[in-house]
Scaffold this motif. Structure first.
Motif, PDB file in Angstrom:
ATOM      1  N   PHE A  82     -30.746  41.097  28.870  1.00  0.00           N
ATOM      2  CA  PHE A  82     -30.854  42.036  27.792  1.00  0.00           C
ATOM      3  C   PHE A  82     -31.349  41.214  26.514  1.00  0.00           C
ATOM      4  O   PHE A  82     -31.179  40.046  26.451  1.00  0.00           O
ATOM      5  N   LEU A  83     -31.848  42.015  25.643  1.00  0.00           N
ATOM      6  CA  LEU A  83     -32.200  41.468  24.403  1.00  0.00           C
ATOM      7  C   LEU A  83     -31.452  41.989  23.163  1.00  0.00           C
ATOM      8  O   LEU A  83     -31.143  43.204  23.132  1.00  0.00           O
ATOM      9  N   PHE A  84     -31.045  40.903  22.388  1.00  0.00           N
ATOM     10  CA  PHE A  84     -30.157  41.452  21.306  1.00  0.00           C
ATOM     11  C   PHE A  84     -31.133  40.825  19.760  1.00  0.00           C
ATOM     12  O   PHE A  84     -31.002  39.410  19.942  1.00  0.00           O
ATOM     13  N   ASP A  85     -31.380  41.761  18.985  1.00  0.00           N
ATOM     14  CA  ASP A  85     -32.114  41.184  17.941  1.00  0.00           C
ATOM     15  C   ASP A  85     -33.198  40.079  18.339  1.00  0.00           C
ATOM     16  O   ASP A  85     -33.357  39.087  17.699  1.00  0.00           O
ATOM     17  N   GLY A  86     -33.816  40.454  19.625  1.00  0.00           N
ATOM     18  CA  GLY A  86     -35.168  39.552  19.903  1.00  0.00           C
ATOM     19  C   GLY A  86     -34.634  38.518  20.755  1.00  0.00           C
ATOM     20  O   GLY A  86     -35.401  37.755  21.301  1.00  0.00           O
ATOM     21  N   HIS A  87     -33.153  38.065  21.035  1.00  0.00           N
ATOM     22  CA  HIS A  87     -33.061  36.848  21.706  1.00  0.00           C
ATOM     23  C   HIS A  87     -32.462  37.455  23.103  1.00  0.00           C
ATOM     24  O   HIS A  87     -31.736  38.458  23.316  1.00  0.00           O
ATOM     25  N   ALA A  88     -32.934  36.642  23.935  1.00  0.00           N
ATOM     26  CA  ALA A  88     -32.651  37.071  25.443  1.00  0.00           C
ATOM     27  C   ALA A  88     -31.197  36.720  25.964  1.00  0.00           C
ATOM     28  O   ALA A  88     -30.869  35.374  25.391  1.00  0.00           O
ATOM     29  N   TYR A  89     -30.398  37.431  26.391  1.00  0.00           N
ATOM     30  CA  TYR A  89     -29.358  37.050  27.101  1.00  0.00           C
ATOM     31  C   TYR A  89     -28.981  37.472  28.382  1.00  0.00           C
ATOM     32  O   TYR A  89     -29.737  38.233  28.846  1.00  0.00           O
ATOM     33  N   GLU A  90     -27.870  37.239  29.176  1.00  0.00           N
ATOM     34  CA  GLU A  90     -27.556  37.505  30.322  1.00  0.00           C
ATOM     35  C   GLU A  90     -26.297  38.183  30.676  1.00  0.00           C
ATOM     36  O   GLU A  90     -25.203  37.568  29.811  1.00  0.00           O
ATOM     37  N   GLY A  91     -26.141  39.357  30.962  1.00  0.00           N
ATOM     38  CA  GLY A  91     -24.722  39.819  31.557  1.00  0.00           C
ATOM     39  C   GLY A  91     -24.698  39.940  32.954  1.00  0.00           C
ATOM     40  O   GLY A  91     -25.378  39.983  33.823  1.00  0.00           O
ATOM     41  N   PHE A  92     -23.506  40.959  33.281  1.00  0.00           N
ATOM     42  CA  PHE A  92     -23.509  41.412  34.670  1.00  0.00           C
ATOM     43  C   PHE A  92     -23.379  42.863  34.864  1.00  0.00           C
ATOM     44  O   PHE A  92     -22.969  43.329  33.864  1.00  0.00           O
ATOM     45  N   ALA A  93     -23.747  43.554  35.966  1.00  0.00           N
ATOM     46  CA  ALA A  93     -23.585  44.601  36.479  1.00  0.00           C
ATOM     47  C   ALA A  93     -21.982  45.038  36.208  1.00  0.00           C
ATOM     48  O   ALA A  93     -21.269  44.213  36.693  1.00  0.00           O
ATOM     49  N   GLY A  94     -21.804  46.041  35.463  1.00  0.00           N
ATOM     50  CA  GLY A  94     -20.411  46.367  35.117  1.00  0.00           C
ATOM     51  C   GLY A  94     -20.069  46.009  33.622  1.00  0.00           C
ATOM     52  O   GLY A  94     -18.907  46.510  33.381  1.00  0.00           O
ATOM     53  N   ASP A  95     -20.838  45.431  33.026  1.00  0.00           N
ATOM     54  CA  ASP A  95     -20.726  44.957  31.584  1.00  0.00           C
ATOM     55  C   ASP A  95     -20.987  46.004  30.848  1.00  0.00           C
ATOM     56  O   ASP A  95     -22.022  47.021  31.359  1.00  0.00           O
ATOM     57  N   THR A  96     -20.234  46.164  29.613  1.00  0.00           N
ATOM     58  CA  THR A  96     -21.061  47.002  28.415  1.00  0.00           C
ATOM     59  C   THR A  96     -21.701  45.901  27.660  1.00  0.00           C
ATOM     60  O   THR A  96     -21.641  44.817  27.953  1.00  0.00           O
ATOM     61  N   LEU A  97     -22.586  46.749  26.934  1.00  0.00           N
ATOM     62  CA  LEU A  97     -23.327  45.746  25.810  1.00  0.00           C
ATOM     63  C   LEU A  97     -22.319  44.818  24.924  1.00  0.00           C
ATOM     64  O   LEU A  97     -22.670  43.803  25.338  1.00  0.00           O
ATOM     65  N   ALA A  98     -21.276  45.399  24.758  1.00  0.00           N
ATOM     66  CA  ALA A  98     -20.253  44.578  24.035  1.00  0.00           C
ATOM     67  C   ALA A  98     -19.505  43.552  24.808  1.00  0.00           C
ATOM     68  O   ALA A  98     -19.792  42.440  24.234  1.00  0.00           O
ATOM     69  N   SER A  99     -19.381  43.651  26.129  1.00  0.00           N
ATOM     70  CA  SER A  99     -18.529  42.727  26.772  1.00  0.00           C
ATOM     71  C   SER A  99     -19.501  41.635  27.274  1.00  0.00           C
ATOM     72  O   SER A  99     -19.325  40.476  27.309  1.00  0.00           O
ATOM     73  N   ALA A 100     -21.024  42.098  27.523  1.00  0.00           N
ATOM     74  CA  ALA A 100     -21.905  41.077  27.742  1.00  0.00           C
ATOM     75  C   ALA A 100     -22.315  40.229  26.545  1.00  0.00           C
ATOM     76  O   ALA A 100     -22.308  38.847  26.607  1.00  0.00           O
TER      77      ALA A 100
END
Lengths: 988, 93, 192
Positions: free
Chosen positions: A21-39
């Motif tokens: 996912f991207l937040f403010d243009g930076h790429a990050y990674e989370g896992f299925a089951g995350d919310t955006l906040a937990s990720a």
């Protein structure tokens, strides 16, 4: 950036399924089951927004809908959704999110200058500062709106679909935590139709992160089992991702369901609004943890203890590496223990209470955690992320010690989520032991289970749910089987709660994080006289943000209580109103967009009109052909041509929309006599008459032609727009007042298609098609015949709304199009011309025929229209008594007159106001208005009908009409019949 | 949205109905001889109570019958509904 | 003989589908419909003419192989039969009711009849209809007048699951469009 704050193990996320996912243009990674906040937390991101007013840096604070800070914008282009809570956004691959309310960037935000100026920006600042100059507010508002606030609305049409569904439930259970699952199971086993809604992706609520067991097994296992059983029951519907927004009258509950996010393409629908009608509602919405008031309580890295706990246990995320827990109650120690067990270093538990003798603080101490009893947080360090807190004894706030940490978990006690109870009319009662509102007297069709009722122990939640679920089912008519027994031992907490505020050293102490309302603002409001809780709320905007004060309401009440010197229950509480959580316009609108907003009613000949290039106009829900312009022809020119054809040759009009009521029975004549003000008793079978209908107030209500089909059988027509109202009105009299009349009404509006042939050549067109003798002697004006037209069974009425020879031909609707085509074919040698409603109006206006709703407006009597001669003096009829009320006749009433402009080319606008003199001192006395106005091709000039005070005494006078965008026009008052006043033409 | 108990069709959603205002106001007997005051009272004056209210409804999208409802104007609770000609039930306490 | 034009002749496209299926939508074009209003002694006479007793319980139906009487109100029924049979029905009812006040009216052309069948028919209607159509509540002998979205309808359950929707002719196009739109998520098939 990798997920540095993801714990090595644990959590309910799927580590096999990484999502980018991207937040403010930076790429990050989370896992299925995350919310955006937990990720985001897994990636060490706490700073997510700038606050509403002061642009202070803010971090993720909660776990779900209570979140006051983490409002972000998701999506791009038309799919942008502003103000999404990062805590409720389900992570999907490719999710794009951006922070809001910052410029140029989240870390460096120029708007933060507002924070430096904050001493100026106290409660009421805007009211006090922007009072002058008058009119200046428009500019101020523009500036303030740019600086303050939240996200921006997308500027493109929403490309997504939103659905609506109605549902019916014997028992609606809101919340799928321990109480809700138990309630749904108990009611479902009893055979009731159960609907279980929960806003989370997974059912279980707190059970997903509790270390305690149910019936000897880990809680999540019980959740899985209960869920599987519910899903097997045929009459149980379980909805995840579904939030109950509001409870309305008689068990009506609005819930909104979010679609499962997709990584590519579009979801089939984005949200579905469920409109549930429930016999019984079990509210198992749990409780929301609240904050504590202390200096600098908004630093990023500060969050609710329950959120920190859930991020660790449920999502496998350490919201920090070194935590301080700030508490005024025992439940906070569960957080401390869970964090420690999950591998987060717990630097200290700071507890405002002195006496910590409960089991949980004991367990924490045994675990080796440092517990500071009788201490408060009095300050902190770090700007965009907390670096340390300052703790001090409650009795000696200056005796500070600095504790380094990057997470401050705050637990100020729990508020039962009573919003739905309040929507249903429930009045909450204050429980000073819990320092929270709990349900008071029961609300209609509603029971409240578990934490929502202020019962926080797991065993109580389960027992409440099982009992109330079974009881609800029983009230809905289903007997429950053996009681559901669920055993869930856990340490007994000490229910004593400490103060909700820490000692102050003069820092900023927020009670409402979203709206940037501080303790000082509330105290100022009281000082300035806003002593009522409702006034203080509006003056400071406390609790008025999109989170509706879910974490701050009790804090504010305690501040007011202190400032006013009144106990909290006396201060009162503000009212919760729907929706519980903001709802999108799309969800409310559903599919009622575009062509589906309102029905378009079409006549049986509609397809012909469309193919002929008709210009349509809406008349009520009908679409009617207004005119049939030829290529390049204007509406005006087309209507002129159509009028000339109907006057000189023959025209054809689709009159199918007229209301038609069949009246049958021995009382039919009496009924007709009572509802029309003119005589119908003398009407012979086979004949028709124009009828005028008055309300009981004596004002013209509707009109139309009614034919007598037989001694006890009438066919009434009404105006197109009045059809439904007249039917309901006559049924009202028949059903409630005139029970002695044996007469039956049947609406036949839709049974008959009606084509009107009009013009001197009408007879020549109809003659070859019908077996009915059309000669004037055999088929006189105002009579009707049954026969065949073009082989179709038909009723032909010889009536006229144009003043020329005219036949209204009625055939069963299926033949309407064929009838039309046959008439067009037969009329071709005679130059038959279809005409629309514009020509119809010109034709009738030339004759001075009224249209109800143009020449009448609910204040016009038959005498006003010059129709008093037709009003029966002999019989009783609806409205008769009113005609002799004072003011219903005599001077001063408006009369229907004609107006001829001095300049024949001038066509007055409808609605134009009429003056006696060309210029008058203000206020200008108006003597009337134009009701209908057209260019008359027959008279080759502008003609108008108007209602003018004492109009009949003004014949020949000149009146003046000041036009909005032009000159004042002079017109002569004339009789409202412009064409063929002798009526010589109607026999053709 | 209210759930209105049509005495014929049972409970139906409010959208199916048309509201008819106060119930049981009387058209004056010998109305053609009624005084202006009595007639104006009949035409224009309606009760608007805070509390229980007898009112007229028509099940327009259903059986098209007019009937009466006892509804509380604050809580919207509906105590009962009855047909034309039925005895008027007492208002709840 | 003239060409007869049903309300939806201009929009129905037989065989077209906009999804993987789930619902079948059919325009039944013409269904014989007779509106009967009668009370008191006429009820028995009407029953004799029909060959079965009129259903007196609200929102129920009764019938035989040739016609079905649907309760519309305490003194009103819609007698549904095959198109073409309504004239005979009217004649029989009128003859039987010669001495009882009544209204027997041919309304065959006043309403279109749209048939929605398939496993998802109920959830589709639930998107615009406040009625509870659960089979426990709305069984095979039931009928109801209500609203679907903004159209007044009479809903008659059919054998094998699904409903015949009787809707005023002028609203038929709107209801058809609405059903196609509402059914899209389940897949909807137009049958000729």
């Amino acid at each position: 950036m990798s997920q540095d704050f993801r714990l090595a193990q644990g959590g309910r996320i799927d580590r096999e399924k990484p999502l980018r996912f991207l937040f403010d243009g930076h790429a990050y990674e989370g896992f299925a089951g995350d919310t955006l906040a937990s990720a985001m937390l897994a990636n060490g991101i706490h700073l997510v927004s700038r606050s509403f007013k002061y642009h202070r840096p803010r971090g993720i604070y909660g776990l779900g809908v209570e979140e006051p800070n983490a409002l972000v914008e998701t999506g791009i282009g038309a799919g942008i959704e502003p103000n999404a809570r990062a805590t409720t956004v389900e992570l999907a691959d490719g999710l794009i999110a951006n922070s809001q309310n910052r410029w140029p960037s989240l870390r460096f935000d120029l708007g933060a200058v507002a924070d430096l100026a904050s001493p100026l920006l106290s409660a009421g600042f805007y009211y006090k500062t922007f009072m002058s100059p008058a009119g200046g507010w428009k500019i101020y508002e523009w500036l303030i709106r740019r600086a303050a606030g939240v996200g921006h609305a997308p500027e493109l049409p929403d490309p997504d679909r939103y659905e609506h569904s109605y549902a019916h439930a014997d028992v609606l259970v809101v919340g799928a935590g321990p109480a809700g699952l138990a309630a749904a199971l108990a009611a479902g086993r009893a055979g009731a139709r159960v609907m279980l809604v929960d806003d989370q992706v997974e059912p279980g609520g707190q059970l997903l992160n509790t270390p305690y067991a149910i019936n000897g097994r880990p809680a999540p296992e019980w959740v899985a089992e209960a869920t599987a059983e519910l899903d097997r029951l045929p009459d149980v519907r379980r909805l995840a991702r579904t939030l109950a927004l509001g409870v309305y009258d008689h068990g009506y509950v609005a819930c909104v369901e979010r679609a499962i996010p997709v990584s590519q393409g579009r979801v089939r629908w984005r949200e579905r609004l469920w409109r549930v009608r429930a016999k019984e509602i079990v509210v198992a919405t749990g409780a929301i943890e609240r904050a504590i008031i202390f200096d600098g309580n908004d630093r990023p890295g500060t969050m609710l203890a329950s959120a920190a706990r859930a991020y660790a246990v449920r999502y496998g995320v350490a919201a920090g590496q070194r935590a301080v827990v700030f508490a005024n109650n025992d439940d906070a120690y569960r957080t401390a223990l869970d964090l420690a067990n999950a591998g987060v270093e717990v630097a200290a538990v700071v507890d405002l209470r002195h006496d910590l003798s409960g089991a949980l603080p004991g367990m924490a101490r045994e675990r080796g955690l440092r517990v500071l009893a009788g201490h408060g947080i009095v300050g902190g360090r770090g700007r965009t992320r907390i670096k340390a807190v300052e703790a001090a004894p409650v009795d000696d706030p200056s005796n500070r010690q600095v504790i380094e940490c990057d997470l401050l978990a705050v637990s100020g006690g729990w508020n039962p989520a009573l919003h739905l109870y309040a929507h249903a009319g429930g009045k909450a009662a204050y429980d000073s032991g819990l320092a929270a509102f709990v349900p008071g007297a029961p609300a209609e069709r509603m029971t409240i289970a578990g934490a929502a009722a202020g019962r926080f122990q797991l065993a109580d939640c389960l027992a409440d749910g099982a009992r109330l679920g079974a009881e609800a089912a029983r009230r809905a008519g289903f007997s429950a089987g053996p009681a559901l027994v669920l055993d869930a031992p856990e340490p007994e907490p000490d229910s004593r709660i400490g103060p909700v505020a820490s000692p102050s050293r003069g820092g900023k102490r927020f009670v409402d994080l979203h709206n940037d309302v501080t303790e000082a603002d509330l105290r100022l409001a009281v000082t300035e006289g806003y002593r009522s809780v409702e006034h203080a709320k509006r003056y400071t905007t406390w609790g008025m943000g999109p989170d509706q004060g879910k974490t701050g309401n009790i804090l504010g009440l305690n501040v007011l209580s202190d400032a006013l010197g009144q106990p909290v229950p006396q201060v009162g509480t503000t009212t919760f109103r729907p929706p519980y959580h903001p709802v999108s316009f799309g969800a409310l609108a559903g599919r009622e967009t575009g062509d589906l907003v309102v029905p378009t009613r079409k006549t049986p000949m509609d397809s012909w009109h469309a193919e002929a290039g008709a210009l349509f106009e809406p008349v009520g829900q009908w679409r009617r052909a207004k005119a049939y312009p030829k290529p390049g022809e204007s509406l005006h020119a087309a209507a002129d041509r159509e009028v000339r054809a109907a006057r000189e040759g023959v025209g054809l009009f689709d009159a199918s929309t007229l209301g038609k009521i069949d009246m049958s029975g021995p009382g039919a004549e009496t009924l007709i006599e009572r509802v029309y003000c003119n005589n119908f008793a003398s009407l012979k079978p086979g004949h028709a008459r124009y009828g005028l209908m008055l309300g009981e107030d004596g004002m013209v209500k509707d009109d139309g032609v009614t034919a007598r089909l037989g001694p006890d059988h009438f066919h009434m027509t009404t105006t197109t727009g009045g059809a439904a109202g007249v039917y309901v009105w006559i049924e009202d009299w028949l059903q409630t007042e005139w029970l002695d009349l044996e007469v039956f009404l049947t609406s036949v509006t839709e049974q008959w298609a009606v084509a009107t042939l009009s013009g001197p050549k009408a007879r020549q067109v109809l003659g070859p098609l019908t077996d009915v003798d059309l000669s004037a002697a055999a088929f006189p004006f105002m009579s009707f015949r049954e026969g065949r037209v073009a082989g179709m069974p038909a009723r032909i009425f010889r009536v006229s709304f144009s003043g020329d020879l005219s036949y209204e031909i009625n055939v069963p609707a299926r033949h309407g199009l064929a009838l039309w085509q046959a008439l067009m074919e037969s009329g071709r040698p005679h130059g038959i011309t279809p005409y629309g409603t514009e020509a119809l109006h010109i034709l009738r206006a030339e004759k001075g025929y009224i249209v109800v709703g143009h020449e009448t407006d609910g204040t016009i009597t038959p005498a006003d229209l010059g129709m008093e001669a037709m009003v029966s003096k002999k019989k009783d009829f609806l409205g008769r008594r009113s005609l002799v009320r004072s003011g219903m006749s005599g001077p001063g009433r408006k009369h229907l007159v004609g107006l001829m402009t001095k300049d024949p080319a001038r066509v007055l606008p409808m609605g134009a106001q009429i003056l006696e003199r060309p210029s008058e001192a203000r206020p200008v006395p108006m003597i009337g208005h134009v009701t209908s106005s057209y260019h008359s091709p027959t008279m080759k000039r502008g003609i108008a009908m108007a209602l003018v005070k004492n109009g009949r005494a003004r014949m020949g006078d000149t009146v003046y009409l000041p036009l909005l965008d032009g000159p004042t026009v002079a017109a002569e008052v004339v009789k409202p019949v412009f064409y063929d006043p002798e009526g010589a033409r109607r026999d053709g | 949205m209210l759930l209105i108990p049509c005495p014929y069709c049972g409970e139906r959603a409010e959208g199916e109905f048309r509201y008819g205002g106060e119930a049981h106001f009387r058209r004056p007997d010998n109305h053609l001889e009624a005084t202006d005051e009595a007639w104006a009272d009949y035409l224009f004056m309606r009760k608007n109570p805070k509390g229980w209210h007898r009112e007229r409804w028509m099940h327009l999208a259903g059986c098209r019958r007019w009937f009466y409802v006892v509804r509380h104007t604050i809580t919207h609770k509906i105590a009962t509904a009855y047909k034309v000609g039925d005895a008027h039930p007492d208002l709840p306490a | 003989m003239t060409v007869e034009c049903a309300p939806l002749d201009n929009v129905v496209r037989p065989g077209e589908t906009n999804g993987p299926s789930g619902i079948a939508l059919t325009d039944r074009r013409f269904v014989g419909q007779v509106n009967l209003r009668v009370r008191g002694s006429g009820l028995t006479a009407a029953g004799h003419a029909l060959g079965y007793a009129l259903p007196m319980a609200a929102n129920t139906t009764a019938g035989d192989a040739t016609s079905r009487a649907c309760w519309l109100g305490p003194d009103e029924w819609l007698i549904v039969c095959d198109d073409g049979k309504q004239a005979e029905l009217i004649q029989q009812l009128s003859a039987a009711l010669a001495i009882d006040p009544n209204a027997v009216t041919d309304v065959t052309d006043a309403r279109a009849v749209l048939r929605i069948a398939g496993a998802c028919a109920r959830p589709v209607l639930a998107k615009g209809c406040t009625l509870d159509l659960h089979p426990r509540v709305f069984g095979a002998d039931r009928v109801a007048q209500s609203l679907i979205a903004r159209a007044q309808v009479m809903i008659l359950p059919i054998e094998g699951g699904g409903y015949d929707l009787f809707v005023a002719r002028s609203f038929a196009g709107y209801l058809w469009d609405w059903l196609l739109d509402a059914g899209a998520e389940y897949g909807i098939r137009v049958e000729g």
